[in-house]
Design a protein around this motif. Structure first.
Motif, short mmCIF file in Angstrom:
data_model
loop_
_atom_site.label_atom_id
_atom_site.label_comp_id
_atom_site.label_asym_id
_atom_site.label_seq_id
_atom_site.Cartn_x
_atom_site.Cartn_y
_atom_site.Cartn_z
N ARG A 21 -1.73 3.01 6.53
CA ARG A 21 -1.71 2.70 5.10
C ARG A 21 -2.58 3.71 4.37
O ARG A 21 -3.75 3.88 4.69
CB ARG A 21 -2.21 1.27 4.84
CG ARG A 21 -1.29 0.22 5.46
CD ARG A 21 -1.72 -1.19 5.18
NE ARG A 21 -0.86 -2.12 5.90
CZ ARG A 21 -1.01 -3.44 5.90
NH1 ARG A 21 -2.00 -3.99 5.22
NH2 ARG A 21 -0.18 -4.21 6.58
N ALA A 64 0.86 -1.19 0.00
CA ALA A 64 0.00 0.00 0.00
C ALA A 64 0.89 1.23 0.00
O ALA A 64 2.10 1.15 0.15
CB ALA A 64 -0.91 0.00 1.23
N GLU A 110 -4.63 4.15 1.81
CA GLU A 110 -5.40 3.40 0.83
C GLU A 110 -6.89 3.69 1.00
O GLU A 110 -7.31 4.32 1.96
CB GLU A 110 -5.14 1.90 0.98
CG GLU A 110 -5.45 1.35 2.36
CD GLU A 110 -5.04 -0.11 2.51
OE1 GLU A 110 -4.55 -0.70 1.55
OE2 GLU A 110 -5.21 -0.64 3.61
#
Length: 588
Positions: A215, A171, A217
Motif C-alpha cells: 500500500r 489506499a 501510503e
C-alpha cells in the motif's frame, strides 16, 4: 565447519572437544589470559586462551569485535558461573583459532543505543544483536505456529498473484509498467481480497495464505509500504463461525509462541458501544477510563461551546475523569490539550477537583463560573470524579469529539500509570457500512466495498445508507487492531448496489471489478473471512512498539531502505523498455 552451536554448549559436553563458529561478542585481554565471548544465533559461550599458549594467545588477543572466527577446543567447568545463559557453567579452552573474516571498525557496537537511521543503514549488524535475534525468532515461531494450526484443520495454502489489476481498496496502489503491453500497468496487491473470494466461488472452502501486501501510503510505527498478513477465507459461514474459529487459533498460537494464556472467551462489543465508551474502534481495555456523556446536563448552561454542541443533532459533549491529576501543572494540562489538538480538538476544557466535599469552592477551573452549583455537582458526579482528580472535556461533532477524547484517554492512561498488566482481547462488531466523505461528497466504505450489509434488502440499504450497519468485525488486542474481516457480499445485485452507493457507476464497476461481478453470478456461496497483521502481532509478542523491529528489512518513515538505497533513479534506457517517461519534479 562446526560440531556444536555456541549457545548450546553445556555441562554434558565437559571433557569433549568441540568446534564452534561465530562472531566475537567481547574480547577481554588480561596479562595471563584472554576471555572471548563467542556468539552465534543460539547464544554465547566463553572461550579461554592462556598466556602459555604462545602464538594462539596473540591471535586471541588481536581478535576484533564482530570478527567471524572458528574455534576448536575442549569443554571444561567454568570457575565463576554465569547463570543467565545455558553455557554459563562451562567454557572452552581453545586449541585452535581461525579468523575466517576480520571485522573492520564498527559503525556502532551491539551494546550501544544507536539511532534508528544507523541501525537501518547497517541492518545486517543490527540483526546480529541478541535482542533483535530474539524478536525475529518470535516472529518466526509465530508464523510456524499459525501454519501448523491451519494445516492441521484442513485450511488450504493457495498463492494468489502479486502482479494483478489495479482495484483500489482505500489506499494508493503501487503500479508496475507492463513491458509487453505499452501504456498498461499491473498493480501490486493491497490484499488478496478478490482472489480469495473467487477461490470460495471455485469451491476451495477454507483458504489461507501468508501474503505479502503493498500500500502506497504514509508510514508510521505500525505501518509499512509492504507488510505481511495471514489471509483467511471460509465458505458457508456466519460471522460467529469465523470469529469462533480464529479466536481459538489466536489463543493457541499465543500459548505456543510466547506461553501466554488469553481469555477463554473474548468479549464482544459493538462499534457504537466502543465509540460511546472509549472513543475508539480499537479500545485498550487495560485502561479502565470511560467517557461520561454530559450533553443533557449542559444544554442550558452559559458555556457556549458546550451548549452549541449539546443542542446539535450530531453533537457530543464528553467528560473524562483523570484520576490523581488535580496536582498537574499548567504545562502538563497544556500538553494534554496539544495532544487532543493533534486529533481534531479546537480546545480542551478542564476542572481540578481539589476537595470534592467543598463543592464549587473545592474546584479549580476556568469554566466553573459558567455552571450553577447543581450542574457543577452533576458534572462531577457523572464523571465519577473524587478529590485529587481532574476532569477533561471535549465538545464537537460526535466523531471528532470521540476521536480526540479517545486519543486523550490513551495519553492519560500512560501518563498516569493506568495501563494494566496482561492481555485484553476484544471483538468489535457491527461496524457502520459507510462513512460520509465531506471532501469528496460521497460515501466511502468503512471496511472495504465487498463487505456485506446487515440487511439483505437493497431498497432498505439505499434508503438507510447513512445508518446502515455492516457484517464487519475486528479483533483487538491491547488497543491494537490485529485482525479485521467480514462476511462478504455474495450476490451480484447487492454488490452492484453497494458500488453505486459508493459512487462507482456501472461502467467503472465493470472496468475495475467486472471479473468479480461475473464470478458472483455463477453460484457464489455465502462466505466470509479475516486477515491478521503478522507484523503487528509479532511486535506485540516481542514487546516492541515498532513493527520495524520484527521485519528483517523495513523501510523508514520516509519510505526508504537505507541499506540498499531504494528507491533509486532508473536509467532512461531501462525506462524506455517499459514505455515510461518521468516528468520533472514540480519545484513547488
Amino acid at each position: 565447519m562446526r560440531t556444536h552451536f555456541c549457545g548450546l554448549v553445556d555441562e554434558a559436553l565437559i571433557g569433549q572437544t568441540v568446534t564452534l563458529c561465530g562472531w566475537v561478542n567481547t574480547n577481554r585481554v588480561q596479562s595471563h589470559v584472554v576471555f572471548t565471548d563467542l556468539r552465534d544465533h543460539e547464544g554465547m559461550v566463553q572461550i579461554v586462551v592462556d598466556s602459555d599458549m604462545g602464538e594462539l594467545f596473540k591471535t586471541a588477543g588481536d581478535l576484533s569485535v564482530e570478527s567471524c572466527v572458528r574455534v576448536t577446543g575442549s569443554v571444561r567447568a567454568r570457575g565463576a558461573a554465569n547463570d543467565k545463559i545455558r553455557s554459563g557453567k562451562v567454557e572452552v579452552l581453545a586449541e585452535r583459532i581461525e579468523v575466517l573474516n576480520k571485522a573492520e571498525p564498527l559503525p556502532f557496537h551491539a551494546h550501544e543505543n544507536a539511532g534508528e537511521e544507523t541501525r537501518l543503514t547497517y541492518r545486517y549488524l543490527d540483526l546480529r544483536r541478541p535482542e533483535m535475534q530474539k524478536m525475529m525468532r518470535t516472529r518466526i515461531r509465530l508464523v510456524q505456529s499459525l501454519r501448523r494450526w491451519l494445516d492441521e484443520r484442513g485450511f488450504q495454502d493457495i498463492e494468489t498473484p502479486i502482479l494483478t489489476k489495479a482495484t483500489p481498496e482505500g489506499a494508493r496502489d503501487f503500479l508496475v509498467p507492463a513491458r509487453m503491453h505499452p501504456g498498461e500497468f499491473y498493480a501490486l496487491p493491497q490484499s488478496p481480497q478478490l482472489f480469495k473470494q473467487i477461490l470460495m466461488v471455485a469451491g476451495f472452502d477454507r483458504y489461507y495464505q501468508i501474503a505479502r501486501c503493498f500500500r502506497d501510503e504514509a508510514l508510521r510505527a505500525d505501518r509499512q509500504l509492504e507488510f505481511t498478513q495471514l489471509d483467511m477465507e471460509f465458505a458457508w459461514v456466519s460471522e460467529r463461525d469465523v470469529q469462533d474459529t480464529v479466536e481459538g487459533m489466536i489463543r493457541e498460537v499465543f500459548k505456543d509462541t510466547i506461553g501466554v494464556e488469553l481469555d477463554a472467551q473474548f468479549p464482544r462489543m459493538t462499534y457504537a458501544e466502543a465509540m460511546r465508551r472509549y472513543g475508539s474502534d480499537k479500545p485498550d481495555l487495560r485502561i479502565a477510563l470511560e467517557f461520561a456523556d454530559i450533553a443533557e446536563l449542559v444544554k442550558t448552561c452559559e458555556f457556549k461551546v458546550f451548549t452549541d454542541w449539546a443542542n446539535h443533532a450530531d453533537g457530543r459533549v464528553i467528560a473524562l475523569r483523570a484520576p490523581g491529576a488535580a496536582g498537574w501543572s499548567r504545562k502538563q494540562i497544556d500538553e494534554a490539550g496539544a495532544h487532543a489538538a493533534k486529533h481534531g480538538a479546537k480546545g480542551l476544557a478542564w476542572m481540578k477537583i481539589e476537595d470534592a466535599s467543598k463543592g464549587r469552592e473545592g474546584i479549580n477551573s476556568p469554566i466553573a463560573k459558567f455552571f450553577d452549583d447543581a450542574t457543577l455537582a452533576a458534572i462531577v458526579e457523572a464523571a465519577g470524579a473524587q478529590t485529587g482528580d481532574a476532569i477533561f472535556f471535549g465538545a464537537a461533532d460526535y466523531k471528532t469529539a470521540s476521536d480526540f477524547m479517545g486519543a486523550l484517554r490513551l495519553k492519560l492512561g500512560k501518563d498516569l500509570g493506568l495501563v494494566g498488566e496482561g492481555w485484553k482481547p476484544l471483538w468489535v462488531t457491527d461496524f457502520p457500512m459507510f462513512e460520509w466523505d465531506e471532501e469528496a461528497q460521497r460515501y466511502v466504505a468503512l471496511h472495504h466495498p465487498f463487505t456485506a450489509p446487515a440487511v439483505d434488502d437493497i431498497a432498505d440499504l439505499r434508503a438507510n445508507a447513512k445508518t446502515a450497519v455492516s457484517r464487519g468485525y475486528d479483533m483487538v488486542l491491547n488497543g491494537n487492531e490485529i485482525g479485521g474481516g467480514s462476511i462478504r457480499i455474495h450476490r451480484p445485485q447487492m454488490q452492484s448496489a453497494v458500488f453505486d452507493l459508493l459512487g462507482i457507476g456501472a461502467e467503472e464497476a465493470e472496468a475495475k471489478f467486472g471479473f468479480l461481478l461475473d464470478a458472483l453470478k455463477y453460484g457464489a456461496p455465502p462466505h466470509g473471512g479475516i486477515a491478521f497483521g503478522i507484523d503487528r502481532i509479532a511486535a506485540l509478542m516481542a514487546g516492541t512498539e515498532s513493527i520495524r523491529d520484527v521485519i528483517a528489512f523495513p523501510k523508514t518513515t520516509t519510505a526508504q531502505c537505507l541499506m540498499t538505497g531504494a528507491p533509486s533513479p532508473i536509467p532512461d534506457a531501462q525506462l524506455a523498455e517499459v514505455h515510461v517517461m518521468v516528468r520533472p519534479k514540480d519545484p513547488a
